[in-house]
Design a protein around this motif. Sequence first.
Motif, PDB file in Angstrom:
ATOM      1  N   GLY A   1      49.663  37.721  43.136  1.00 47.18           N
ATOM      2  CA  GLY A   1      51.027  38.156  42.755  1.00 47.18           C
ATOM      3  C   GLY A   1      51.365  38.151  41.000  1.00 47.18           C
ATOM      4  O   GLY A   1      52.221  39.097  40.755  1.00 47.18           O
ATOM      5  N   ALA A   2      50.422  37.645  40.253  1.00 44.08           N
ATOM      6  CA  ALA A   2      50.419  37.641  38.919  1.00 44.08           C
ATOM      7  C   ALA A   2      49.956  38.922  38.336  1.00 44.08           C
ATOM      8  O   ALA A   2      49.427  39.714  38.872  1.00 44.08           O
ATOM      9  CB  ALA A   2      49.486  36.472  38.255  1.00 44.08           C
ATOM     10  N   SER A   3      50.558  39.086  37.299  1.00 41.19           N
ATOM     11  CA  SER A   3      50.203  40.335  36.345  1.00 41.19           C
ATOM     12  C   SER A   3      48.389  40.529  36.356  1.00 41.19           C
ATOM     13  O   SER A   3      47.721  39.526  36.278  1.00 41.19           O
ATOM     14  CB  SER A   3      50.706  40.438  34.909  1.00 41.19           C
ATOM     15  N   GLY A   4      48.181  41.742  36.488  1.00 38.72           N
ATOM     16  CA  GLY A   4      46.570  42.053  36.353  1.00 38.72           C
ATOM     17  C   GLY A   4      45.975  42.044  34.985  1.00 38.72           C
ATOM     18  O   GLY A   4      46.964  42.002  34.092  1.00 38.72           O
ATOM     19  N   PRO A   5      44.699  42.329  34.966  1.00 41.34           N
ATOM     20  CA  PRO A   5      44.002  42.203  33.728  1.00 41.34           C
ATOM     21  C   PRO A   5      44.218  43.431  32.600  1.00 41.34           C
ATOM     22  O   PRO A   5      43.909  43.374  31.459  1.00 41.34           O
ATOM     23  CB  PRO A   5      42.690  41.954  34.014  1.00 41.34           C
ATOM     24  N   LYS A   6      44.505  44.571  33.398  1.00 41.84           N
ATOM     25  CA  LYS A   6      44.384  45.779  32.437  1.00 41.84           C
ATOM     26  C   LYS A   6      45.901  45.820  31.660  1.00 41.84           C
ATOM     27  O   LYS A   6      46.773  45.659  32.084  1.00 41.84           O
ATOM     28  CB  LYS A   6      44.675  47.005  33.230  1.00 41.84           C
ATOM     29  N   ALA A   7      45.555  45.942  30.254  1.00 43.13           N
ATOM     30  CA  ALA A   7      46.569  46.094  29.369  1.00 43.13           C
ATOM     31  C   ALA A   7      47.345  47.662  29.140  1.00 43.13           C
ATOM     32  O   ALA A   7      48.214  47.824  28.499  1.00 43.13           O
ATOM     33  CB  ALA A   7      46.286  45.676  27.914  1.00 43.13           C
ATOM     34  N   ARG A   8      46.542  48.583  29.782  1.00 41.41           N
ATOM     35  CA  ARG A   8      46.774  50.073  29.716  1.00 41.41           C
ATOM     36  C   ARG A   8      46.797  50.644  31.160  1.00 41.41           C
ATOM     37  O   ARG A   8      45.999  50.093  31.930  1.00 41.41           O
ATOM     38  CB  ARG A   8      45.794  50.794  28.811  1.00 41.41           C
ATOM     39  N   PRO A   9      47.493  51.730  31.495  1.00 49.32           N
ATOM     40  CA  PRO A   9      47.245  52.289  32.572  1.00 49.32           C
ATOM     41  C   PRO A   9      46.049  52.686  32.896  1.00 49.32           C
ATOM     42  O   PRO A   9      45.285  53.132  31.912  1.00 49.32           O
ATOM     43  CB  PRO A   9      48.364  53.390  32.689  1.00 49.32           C
TER      44      PRO A   9
ATOM     45  N   LEU B   1      37.772  49.502  52.211  1.00 51.20           N
ATOM     46  CA  LEU B   1      38.419  48.439  51.231  1.00 51.20           C
ATOM     47  C   LEU B   1      37.363  47.754  50.491  1.00 51.20           C
ATOM     48  O   LEU B   1      37.674  47.326  49.304  1.00 51.20           O
ATOM     49  CB  LEU B   1      39.311  47.389  52.042  1.00 51.20           C
ATOM     50  N   ALA B   2      36.185  47.491  51.164  1.00 52.15           N
ATOM     51  CA  ALA B   2      35.164  46.679  50.370  1.00 52.15           C
ATOM     52  C   ALA B   2      34.546  47.489  49.026  1.00 52.15           C
ATOM     53  O   ALA B   2      34.423  46.896  48.160  1.00 52.15           O
ATOM     54  CB  ALA B   2      33.987  46.433  51.291  1.00 52.15           C
ATOM     55  N   SER B   3      34.404  48.761  49.521  1.00 50.20           N
ATOM     56  CA  SER B   3      33.854  49.409  48.553  1.00 50.20           C
ATOM     57  C   SER B   3      34.806  49.903  47.116  1.00 50.20           C
ATOM     58  O   SER B   3      34.317  49.849  46.013  1.00 50.20           O
ATOM     59  CB  SER B   3      33.314  51.065  48.921  1.00 50.20           C
ATOM     60  N   VAL B   4      36.062  50.085  47.610  1.00 50.97           N
ATOM     61  CA  VAL B   4      37.150  50.172  46.607  1.00 50.97           C
ATOM     62  C   VAL B   4      37.355  48.889  45.831  1.00 50.97           C
ATOM     63  O   VAL B   4      37.478  48.803  44.664  1.00 50.97           O
ATOM     64  CB  VAL B   4      38.323  50.606  47.406  1.00 50.97           C
ATOM     65  N   ALA B   5      37.196  47.651  46.658  1.00 54.54           N
ATOM     66  CA  ALA B   5      37.417  46.611  45.909  1.00 54.54           C
ATOM     67  C   ALA B   5      36.191  46.129  44.904  1.00 54.54           C
ATOM     68  O   ALA B   5      36.516  45.777  43.789  1.00 54.54           O
ATOM     69  CB  ALA B   5      37.548  45.432  47.053  1.00 54.54           C
ATOM     70  N   ARG B   6      35.090  46.674  45.104  1.00 53.70           N
ATOM     71  CA  ARG B   6      33.794  46.520  43.993  1.00 53.70           C
ATOM     72  C   ARG B   6      34.248  47.353  43.049  1.00 53.70           C
ATOM     73  O   ARG B   6      33.989  46.859  41.982  1.00 53.70           O
ATOM     74  CB  ARG B   6      32.733  46.752  44.945  1.00 53.70           C
ATOM     75  N   LYS B   7      34.485  48.483  43.328  1.00 49.61           N
ATOM     76  CA  LYS B   7      35.089  49.476  42.243  1.00 49.61           C
ATOM     77  C   LYS B   7      36.010  49.069  41.420  1.00 49.61           C
ATOM     78  O   LYS B   7      36.044  48.877  40.132  1.00 49.61           O
ATOM     79  CB  LYS B   7      35.171  50.976  42.817  1.00 49.61           C
ATOM     80  N   LEU B   8      37.105  48.410  41.777  1.00 48.51           N
ATOM     81  CA  LEU B   8      38.263  47.756  41.094  1.00 48.51           C
ATOM     82  C   LEU B   8      37.685  46.660  40.262  1.00 48.51           C
ATOM     83  O   LEU B   8      38.058  46.526  39.179  1.00 48.51           O
ATOM     84  CB  LEU B   8      39.439  47.463  41.921  1.00 48.51           C
ATOM     85  N   ASP B   9      36.949  46.001  40.741  1.00 49.00           N
ATOM     86  CA  ASP B   9      36.405  44.611  40.158  1.00 49.00           C
ATOM     87  C   ASP B   9      35.474  45.262  39.089  1.00 49.00           C
ATOM     88  O   ASP B   9      35.591  44.665  37.813  1.00 49.00           O
ATOM     89  CB  ASP B   9      35.535  43.916  40.988  1.00 49.00           C
TER      90      ASP B   9
ATOM     91  N   GLY C   1      37.529  46.143  36.045  1.00 46.06           N
ATOM     92  CA  GLY C   1      38.381  45.263  35.524  1.00 46.06           C
ATOM     93  C   GLY C   1      39.887  45.435  35.925  1.00 46.06           C
ATOM     94  O   GLY C   1      40.783  45.111  35.119  1.00 46.06           O
ATOM     95  N   VAL C   2      40.126  46.199  37.224  1.00 40.72           N
ATOM     96  CA  VAL C   2      41.408  46.380  37.529  1.00 40.72           C
ATOM     97  C   VAL C   2      42.417  45.196  38.162  1.00 40.72           C
ATOM     98  O   VAL C   2      43.517  44.957  37.995  1.00 40.72           O
ATOM     99  CB  VAL C   2      41.518  47.534  38.352  1.00 40.72           C
ATOM    100  N   ILE C   3      41.366  44.572  38.814  1.00 43.18           N
ATOM    101  CA  ILE C   3      41.891  43.166  39.661  1.00 43.18           C
ATOM    102  C   ILE C   3      41.500  41.970  39.094  1.00 43.18           C
ATOM    103  O   ILE C   3      40.651  41.815  38.448  1.00 43.18           O
ATOM    104  CB  ILE C   3      41.392  43.490  41.032  1.00 43.18           C
ATOM    105  N   PRO C   4      42.464  41.239  39.274  1.00 48.45           N
ATOM    106  CA  PRO C   4      42.073  39.879  38.948  1.00 48.45           C
ATOM    107  C   PRO C   4      40.821  38.967  39.927  1.00 48.45           C
ATOM    108  O   PRO C   4      41.070  39.559  41.239  1.00 48.45           O
ATOM    109  CB  PRO C   4      43.227  38.755  38.854  1.00 48.45           C
ATOM    110  N   GLY C   5      40.147  38.175  39.466  1.00 44.53           N
ATOM    111  CA  GLY C   5      39.247  37.548  40.511  1.00 44.53           C
ATOM    112  C   GLY C   5      38.140  38.552  40.664  1.00 44.53           C
ATOM    113  O   GLY C   5      37.764  39.382  39.760  1.00 44.53           O
ATOM    114  N   ASN C   6      37.556  38.502  41.848  1.00 43.91           N
ATOM    115  CA  ASN C   6      36.428  39.233  42.042  1.00 43.91           C
ATOM    116  C   ASN C   6      36.390  40.168  43.256  1.00 43.91           C
ATOM    117  O   ASN C   6      37.555  39.907  44.113  1.00 43.91           O
ATOM    118  CB  ASN C   6      35.106  38.509  42.413  1.00 43.91           C
ATOM    119  N   ALA C   7      35.698  40.955  43.802  1.00 41.34           N
ATOM    120  CA  ALA C   7      35.908  42.128  44.761  1.00 41.34           C
ATOM    121  C   ALA C   7      36.114  41.011  46.096  1.00 41.34           C
ATOM    122  O   ALA C   7      36.899  41.439  47.026  1.00 41.34           O
ATOM    123  CB  ALA C   7      34.711  42.865  44.793  1.00 41.34           C
ATOM    124  N   THR C   8      35.155  40.116  46.372  1.00 40.86           N
ATOM    125  CA  THR C   8      35.390  39.602  47.667  1.00 40.86           C
ATOM    126  C   THR C   8      36.953  38.713  47.881  1.00 40.86           C
ATOM    127  O   THR C   8      37.409  38.570  48.908  1.00 40.86           O
ATOM    128  CB  THR C   8      34.128  38.318  47.878  1.00 40.86           C
TER     129      THR C   8
END
Length: 125
Positions: A26-34, A45-53, A56-63
């Motif tokens: 729920g907290a703000s994500g790590p990206k400071a720009r769009p 979802l697994a492959s997209v989560a890895r890509k987002l990780d 650096g778009v998501i906090p934490g890791n893909a898993t």
Amino acid sequence: MLRRAILIAALLGLVAGVAGVWLLWGASGPKARPHRVTVEEGATLASVARKLDEQGVIPGNATTYRAMAKIFGSSDPIQAGEFEIPAGASGGEVLDILQHGRPVVRLVTIPEGMPSILVQEKLAA
């Protein structure tokens, strides 16, 4: 006395768990720009989560993100396309954009009479 210590430890564990979920989902994500993310047709979802990780778009890791998405996200599938992720988007907001958001629209003008090879090159660019 032992019962009270166990109760306090369980309560502290619960508070730590809730804080962890809030920080990762729920907290703000790590990206400071769009940021723009491209989701390929048939991506999971697994492959997209890895890509987002990786990006650096998501906090934490893909898993962790994938587990949170399964618990707190809707069961709707993610869409294929290119999506604009706003600065500071939380994990939940990112998932909502990928499931229900509108892909980025690009306008291309093709003049009448343009040869098909040039049209193909223009679309590829």
